[in-house]
Design a protein around this motif. Structure first.
Motif, PDB file in Angstrom:
ATOM      1  N   PHE A  88       0.816  -1.211   0.000  1.00 52.79           N
ATOM      2  CA  PHE A  88       0.000   0.000   0.000  1.00 52.79           C
ATOM      3  C   PHE A  88       0.852   1.266   0.000  1.00 52.79           C
ATOM      4  N   ASP A  89       2.101   1.154   0.466  1.00 54.06           N
ATOM      5  CA  ASP A  89       2.980   2.319   0.518  1.00 54.06           C
ATOM      6  C   ASP A  89       3.265   2.870  -0.882  1.00 54.06           C
ATOM      7  N   THR A  96      -3.670  -3.871   0.677  1.00 55.14           N
ATOM      8  CA  THR A  96      -3.730  -3.246   2.007  1.00 55.14           C
ATOM      9  C   THR A  96      -3.426  -4.223   3.134  1.00 55.14           C
ATOM     10  N   ALA A 104      -1.837  -2.431   5.793  1.00 53.85           N
ATOM     11  CA  ALA A 104      -2.340  -1.070   6.034  1.00 53.85           C
ATOM     12  C   ALA A 104      -3.173  -0.961   7.311  1.00 53.85           C
ATOM     13  N   GLY A 126       1.330   0.948   9.865  1.00 55.39           N
ATOM     14  CA  GLY A 126       1.320   2.339   9.441  1.00 55.39           C
ATOM     15  C   GLY A 126       2.254   3.188  10.281  1.00 55.39           C
ATOM     16  N   LEU A 158      -3.328   6.860   6.784  1.00 55.46           N
ATOM     17  CA  LEU A 158      -3.552   5.428   6.629  1.00 55.46           C
ATOM     18  C   LEU A 158      -4.971   5.159   6.125  1.00 55.46           C
ATOM     19  N   ASN A 190      -6.070   3.313   2.524  1.00 51.75           N
ATOM     20  CA  ASN A 190      -7.040   2.223   2.388  1.00 51.75           C
ATOM     21  C   ASN A 190      -8.146   2.601   1.413  1.00 51.75           C
ATOM     22  N   GLN A 239      -9.729  -0.261  10.357  1.00 53.68           N
ATOM     23  CA  GLN A 239      -9.509  -0.555   8.941  1.00 53.68           C
ATOM     24  C   GLN A 239     -10.773  -1.129   8.309  1.00 53.68           C
TER      25      GLN A 239
END
Length: 355
Positions: free
Chosen positions: A78-79, A114, A117, A122, A132, A136, A188
């Motif tokens: 996800f980064d 994710t 994530a 995070g 964060l 998502n 999340q």
């Protein structure tokens, strides 16, 4: 060695229950949730219908690292979403699998990038809670963009909000209670509930209490949930329980909350004997995302080169598994797999009835 994590799990927190799940009430709740979001299939997941075998993508992180040469701190795909080049790399990856599904008239479940994530990961990557949450949301939006382009009546695209364990996917470390896990994962999951995600999937789950917590958090958010366990070469969870114990414990503690269970991040050789007993609980396993390699988790963790196995053999193994376990609705790949492995599943499974 980590005796606390290896003890047989007992219900923690809320009282365990064996009440059967109310399918009708769950669907009503989800349709209301679907109406309030952009989700397309949240009210009725097509992979549980009669549309034949659904696919998934392959090994996202191993593809990005070993094939694309990208740097993934903490294995956090996800980064990449923070840069346009990273977003394009992820889009290109998933576009390949959406094309395979459409070209073979198969549905596909796309897992958002994710898995890492959640808040602890995070924090390690320097993300604020707001950043964060945005990551998502943007990840699901990217999946939805692909759905708009590739979804057809013969190849529906189901979007899954993917979440991973709080700890390492190969080593459970300190196991949370179910209540702690519910609190940890709820943020999340609530974020996914406000997006186009059709369900959430707890992937590479190493222990029972965390899986119960994820299921409860999803239930509270009105989201369908799938729990995917990983197993060691002996077919048992990293915490020592059997798959049977894990599936039955989660079902008992959540009124059979998961839509179904899966196995991921293990080669078919590692779990074949475990699911070959013919017991009733095996019907709850409806998805497989296997590794290309026959190596153990410890060996894979130490490996400096990718072991992508034999894609043709991978396809044949999955065709045989589906012939023996025709209730399995979803098949795809995990570490070391790529488009070749998913295409091999399509090729080898194409001749089986109902596929």
């Amino acid at each position: 060695e980590k005796e606390e994590t290896k003890k047989k799990w007992q219900p923690v927190g809320r009282e365990a229950t064996n009440h059967p799940k109310s399918t009708k009430s769950k669907r009503i709740s989800r349709r209301r949730s679907e109406e309030e979001s952009m989700a397309k299939y949240r009210g009725e997941l097509p992979q549980l219908g009669d549309d034949g075998l659904f696919l998934t993508d392959g090994g996202l992180e191993t593809t990005l690292v070993f094939h694309d040469g990208l740097d993934l701190p903490h294995f956090a795909a996800f980064d990449l979403m923070k840069e346009e080049s990273g977003r394009e790399a992820i889009k290109r990856y998933f576009r390949n699998y959406a094309s395979i599904a459409r070209n073979n008239d198969r549905g596909i479940v796309l897992e958002s990038p994710t898995w890492r994530a959640s808040s602890d990961w995070g924090d390690k990557l320097g993300y604020s809670a707001e950043e964060l949450s945005l990551a998502n949301q943007q990840s699901i939006a990217l999946m939805d963009e692909l759905r708009q382009s590739y979804d057809t009546p013969k190849s529906p695209i189901v979007i899954s909000g993917c979440l991973g364990p709080r700890g390492d996917g190969y080593d459970p470390g300190d196991v949370m209670t179910a209540d702690e896990a519910e609190a940890y994962h709820s943020e999340q999951i609530k974020t996914f509930a406000e997006t186009a995600a059709d369900l959430v999937t707890g992937a590479t789950m190493t222990n029972i209490p965390e899986s119960i917590g994820i299921t409860r958090a999803a239930q509270a958010a009105g989201m369908p949930v799938v729990i995917s366990f990983t197993v060691e070469t002996d077919g048992k969870l990293p915490t020592g329980e059997t798959l049977k114990e894990a599936v039955e414990a989660v079902d008992a503690a959540t009124a059979a909350g998961p839509e179904y269970f899966m196995i991921n991040c293990a080669h078919p050789d590692h779990f074949d004997a475990t699911i070959a007993t013919g017991e009733t609980w095996i019907k709850r396993i409806k998805g497989l995302r296997a590794n290309a390699s026959r190596q153990s988790h410890a060996e894979l963790d130490a490996a400096e080169e990718l072991d992508d196995g034999d894609p043709d053999d991978f396809g044949r193994l999955h065709a045989e598994l589906h012939k023996r376990f025709d209730h399995i609705a979803v098949m795809g790949g995990c570490c070391g797999t790529d488009q070749r492995h998913i295409e091999a599943i399509c090729k080898c499974c194409g001749g089986w009835p109902g596929l």
